[in-house]
Design a protein around this motif. Sequence first.
Motif, PDB file in Angstrom:
ATOM      1  N   ALA A 167      -6.520 -88.299 -88.716  1.00 58.52           N
ATOM      2  CA  ALA A 167      -7.208 -87.868 -89.926  1.00 58.52           C
ATOM      3  C   ALA A 167      -6.255 -87.042 -90.783  1.00 58.52           C
ATOM      4  CB  ALA A 167      -8.427 -87.038 -89.552  1.00 58.52           C
ATOM      5  N   PRO A 168      -6.339 -87.164 -92.105  1.00 52.81           N
ATOM      6  CA  PRO A 168      -5.428 -86.418 -92.970  1.00 52.81           C
ATOM      7  C   PRO A 168      -5.675 -84.917 -92.871  1.00 52.81           C
ATOM      8  CG  PRO A 168      -7.078 -87.582 -94.259  1.00 52.81           C
ATOM      9  CD  PRO A 168      -7.255 -88.016 -92.840  1.00 52.81           C
ATOM     10  N   HIS A 169      -4.644 -84.150 -93.093  1.00 55.64           N
ATOM     11  CA  HIS A 169      -4.757 -82.692 -93.082  1.00 55.64           C
ATOM     12  C   HIS A 169      -5.478 -82.256 -94.352  1.00 55.64           C
ATOM     13  CE1 HIS A 169      -1.937 -82.944 -89.833  1.00 55.64           C
ATOM     14  NE2 HIS A 169      -0.990 -83.412 -90.605  1.00 55.64           N
ATOM     15  N   GLU A 170      -6.531 -81.487 -94.200  1.00 59.75           N
ATOM     16  CA  GLU A 170      -7.319 -81.048 -95.345  1.00 59.75           C
ATOM     17  C   GLU A 170      -6.985 -79.625 -95.772  1.00 59.75           C
ATOM     18  OE1 GLU A 170      -9.273 -82.863 -97.222  1.00 59.75           O
ATOM     19  OE2 GLU A 170      -9.101 -84.646 -95.984  1.00 59.75           O
ATOM     20  N   LYS A 171      -6.800 -78.721 -94.813  1.00 58.37           N
ATOM     21  CA  LYS A 171      -6.443 -77.337 -95.116  1.00 58.37           C
ATOM     22  C   LYS A 171      -6.034 -76.646 -93.831  1.00 58.37           C
ATOM     23  CE  LYS A 171     -11.195 -75.718 -94.968  1.00 58.37           C
ATOM     24  NZ  LYS A 171     -12.229 -74.958 -95.646  1.00 58.37           N
ATOM     25  N   GLY A 172      -5.417 -75.486 -93.981  1.00 59.15           N
ATOM     26  CA  GLY A 172      -5.029 -74.706 -92.824  1.00 59.15           C
ATOM     27  C   GLY A 172      -3.572 -74.283 -92.871  1.00 59.15           C
ATOM     28  N   THR A 173      -3.187 -73.565 -91.846  1.00 60.37           N
ATOM     29  CA  THR A 173      -1.836 -73.021 -91.726  1.00 60.37           C
ATOM     30  C   THR A 173      -0.946 -74.000 -90.977  1.00 60.37           C
ATOM     31  OG1 THR A 173      -2.784 -70.807 -91.709  1.00 60.37           O
ATOM     32  CG2 THR A 173      -0.533 -71.019 -90.901  1.00 60.37           C
ATOM     33  N   TYR A 174       0.316 -74.022 -91.326  1.00 55.83           N
ATOM     34  CA  TYR A 174       1.275 -74.879 -90.632  1.00 55.83           C
ATOM     35  C   TYR A 174       2.622 -74.178 -90.523  1.00 55.83           C
ATOM     36  CZ  TYR A 174       2.987 -76.082 -95.325  1.00 55.83           C
ATOM     37  OH  TYR A 174       3.488 -76.035 -96.598  1.00 55.83           O
ATOM     38  N   VAL A 175       3.410 -74.630 -89.567  1.00 61.91           N
ATOM     39  CA  VAL A 175       4.788 -74.172 -89.414  1.00 61.91           C
ATOM     40  C   VAL A 175       5.671 -75.416 -89.384  1.00 61.91           C
ATOM     41  CG1 VAL A 175       4.716 -74.074 -86.877  1.00 61.91           C
ATOM     42  CG2 VAL A 175       6.336 -72.642 -88.126  1.00 61.91           C
ATOM     43  N   ASN A 226      16.226 -74.825 -91.460  1.00 60.80           N
ATOM     44  CA  ASN A 226      15.272 -73.900 -92.057  1.00 60.80           C
ATOM     45  C   ASN A 226      13.939 -73.967 -91.329  1.00 60.80           C
ATOM     46  OD1 ASN A 226      13.950 -76.135 -93.189  1.00 60.80           O
ATOM     47  ND2 ASN A 226      13.716 -75.166 -95.170  1.00 60.80           N
ATOM     48  N   VAL A 227      13.179 -72.908 -91.499  1.00 59.68           N
ATOM     49  CA  VAL A 227      11.833 -72.821 -90.943  1.00 59.68           C
ATOM     50  C   VAL A 227      10.922 -72.335 -92.070  1.00 59.68           C
ATOM     51  CG1 VAL A 227      12.162 -70.474 -90.035  1.00 59.68           C
ATOM     52  CG2 VAL A 227      10.440 -71.963 -89.022  1.00 59.68           C
ATOM     53  N   ASN A 228       9.749 -72.933 -92.157  1.00 60.72           N
ATOM     54  CA  ASN A 228       8.782 -72.570 -93.189  1.00 60.72           C
ATOM     55  C   ASN A 228       7.424 -72.299 -92.554  1.00 60.72           C
ATOM     56  OD1 ASN A 228      10.503 -73.137 -95.493  1.00 60.72           O
ATOM     57  ND2 ASN A 228      10.272 -75.270 -94.946  1.00 60.72           N
ATOM     58  N   LEU A 229       6.752 -71.313 -93.073  1.00 58.54           N
ATOM     59  CA  LEU A 229       5.371 -71.027 -92.708  1.00 58.54           C
ATOM     60  C   LEU A 229       4.554 -71.268 -93.964  1.00 58.54           C
ATOM     61  CD1 LEU A 229       3.271 -69.931 -90.698  1.00 58.54           C
ATOM     62  CD2 LEU A 229       3.767 -67.648 -91.603  1.00 58.54           C
ATOM     63  N   GLY A 230       3.549 -72.123 -93.862  1.00 62.59           N
ATOM     64  CA  GLY A 230       2.795 -72.483 -95.054  1.00 62.59           C
ATOM     65  C   GLY A 230       1.308 -72.461 -94.846  1.00 62.59           C
ATOM     66  N   HIS A 231       0.605 -72.501 -95.959  1.00 59.91           N
ATOM     67  CA  HIS A 231      -0.853 -72.615 -95.933  1.00 59.91           C
ATOM     68  C   HIS A 231      -1.260 -73.744 -96.870  1.00 59.91           C
ATOM     69  CE1 HIS A 231      -4.959 -71.491 -95.182  1.00 59.91           C
ATOM     70  NE2 HIS A 231      -5.185 -71.648 -96.481  1.00 59.91           N
ATOM     71  N   THR A 285       0.356 -87.368 -85.503  1.00 56.45           N
ATOM     72  CA  THR A 285      -0.934 -87.093 -84.870  1.00 56.45           C
ATOM     73  C   THR A 285      -1.744 -86.222 -85.827  1.00 56.45           C
ATOM     74  OG1 THR A 285      -0.314 -85.026 -83.773  1.00 56.45           O
ATOM     75  CG2 THR A 285       0.175 -87.078 -82.594  1.00 56.45           C
ATOM     76  N   SER A 286      -2.922 -85.809 -85.406  1.00 56.24           N
ATOM     77  CA  SER A 286      -3.738 -84.952 -86.265  1.00 56.24           C
ATOM     78  C   SER A 286      -3.128 -83.566 -86.438  1.00 56.24           C
ATOM     79  CB  SER A 286      -5.152 -84.827 -85.705  1.00 56.24           C
ATOM     80  OG  SER A 286      -5.109 -84.237 -84.427  1.00 56.24           O
ATOM     81  N   LYS A 287      -2.173 -83.190 -85.606  1.00 59.30           N
ATOM     82  CA  LYS A 287      -1.535 -81.877 -85.685  1.00 59.30           C
ATOM     83  C   LYS A 287      -0.062 -81.920 -86.054  1.00 59.30           C
ATOM     84  CE  LYS A 287      -4.947 -79.286 -84.054  1.00 59.30           C
ATOM     85  NZ  LYS A 287      -5.518 -78.189 -84.780  1.00 59.30           N
ATOM     86  N   LEU A 288       0.588 -83.076 -85.969  1.00 57.88           N
ATOM     87  CA  LEU A 288       2.045 -83.137 -86.077  1.00 57.88           C
ATOM     88  C   LEU A 288       2.495 -84.151 -87.129  1.00 57.88           C
ATOM     89  CD1 LEU A 288       4.573 -81.945 -84.633  1.00 57.88           C
ATOM     90  CD2 LEU A 288       4.556 -84.005 -83.218  1.00 57.88           C
ATOM     91  N   GLY A 347      12.617 -83.035 -89.935  1.00 64.52           N
ATOM     92  CA  GLY A 347      11.983 -82.019 -89.118  1.00 64.52           C
ATOM     93  C   GLY A 347      10.570 -82.363 -88.735  1.00 64.52           C
ATOM     94  N   LEU A 348       9.922 -81.391 -88.126  1.00 66.09           N
ATOM     95  CA  LEU A 348       8.556 -81.515 -87.661  1.00 66.09           C
ATOM     96  C   LEU A 348       7.696 -80.436 -88.287  1.00 66.09           C
ATOM     97  CD1 LEU A 348       9.224 -82.113 -83.857  1.00 66.09           C
ATOM     98  CD2 LEU A 348       8.539 -83.822 -85.548  1.00 66.09           C
ATOM     99  N   THR A 349       6.468 -80.785 -88.591  1.00 67.08           N
ATOM    100  CA  THR A 349       5.487 -79.837 -89.111  1.00 67.08           C
ATOM    101  C   THR A 349       4.309 -79.826 -88.155  1.00 67.08           C
ATOM    102  OG1 THR A 349       6.136 -80.407 -91.359  1.00 67.08           O
ATOM    103  CG2 THR A 349       4.067 -79.204 -91.095  1.00 67.08           C
ATOM    104  N   TYR A 350       3.932 -78.636 -87.689  1.00 67.90           N
ATOM    105  CA  TYR A 350       2.787 -78.496 -86.808  1.00 67.90           C
ATOM    106  C   TYR A 350       1.662 -77.796 -87.553  1.00 67.90           C
ATOM    107  CZ  TYR A 350      -0.217 -77.431 -82.910  1.00 67.90           C
ATOM    108  OH  TYR A 350      -1.303 -77.364 -82.072  1.00 67.90           O
ATOM    109  N   HIS A 351       0.487 -78.421 -87.625  1.00 68.01           N
ATOM    110  CA  HIS A 351      -0.687 -77.872 -88.295  1.00 68.01           C
ATOM    111  C   HIS A 351      -1.606 -77.226 -87.262  1.00 68.01           C
ATOM    112  CE1 HIS A 351      -0.032 -79.833 -92.242  1.00 68.01           C
ATOM    113  NE2 HIS A 351       0.681 -80.652 -91.493  1.00 68.01           N
TER     114      HIS A 351
END
Length: 170
Positions: free
Chosen positions: A26-34, A63-68, A139-142, A165-169
């Motif tokens: 499922a697509p990411h709708e909202k939330g924090t990710y790194v 680089n590393v990013n923290l996002g919302h 995946t739903s988180k990656l 890179g990889l993004t984890y939600h």
Amino acid sequence: MNFIKCVTVLPLIFTSLIVASFAYAAPHEKGTYVEWNIGASSYARVKYTPEFNYSEPTSIGSNVNLGHLFNRYFATEIGYTKYNLGGNSPNSVDLAVKFIYPFNVGNYDLNIFAKMGSAYLSDTGLRPLVGVGAAYQVTSKLDLNTQVQDSLCIDGKSSTLFSVGLTYHF
């Protein structure tokens, strides 16, 4: 004997990961990710004359990013970039807004994005930051992503990072 085991086991693991990634997420709708990225970076000092053009060799940067993620189309990020992991090139801390265009190809969720903001480089101070990239939802988180970001050349210097890179939600 260990080499033979690795040669037979590693392709099985790799194939399993690829097959698992084809499952619909499922697509990411909202939330924090790194997000963590590694790739080729360059740090160039450029003057606009034919006599002078200096560029440090391309090296490995990260680089590393923290996002919302506020919705599927908009996010904010704070990040840290090291342009040369083994050298004395500058570090930067950046703050950016990220505009996302999500779309599907079959059951595959893809995103194209652009980011813009400000970066504070340790050697030159505050500079504009721009970036573009694409992400594939594994995946739903990656997510698996590729991007290029640049702190713009306004004073004869340019810092660029081409990365994957990889993004984890969360």
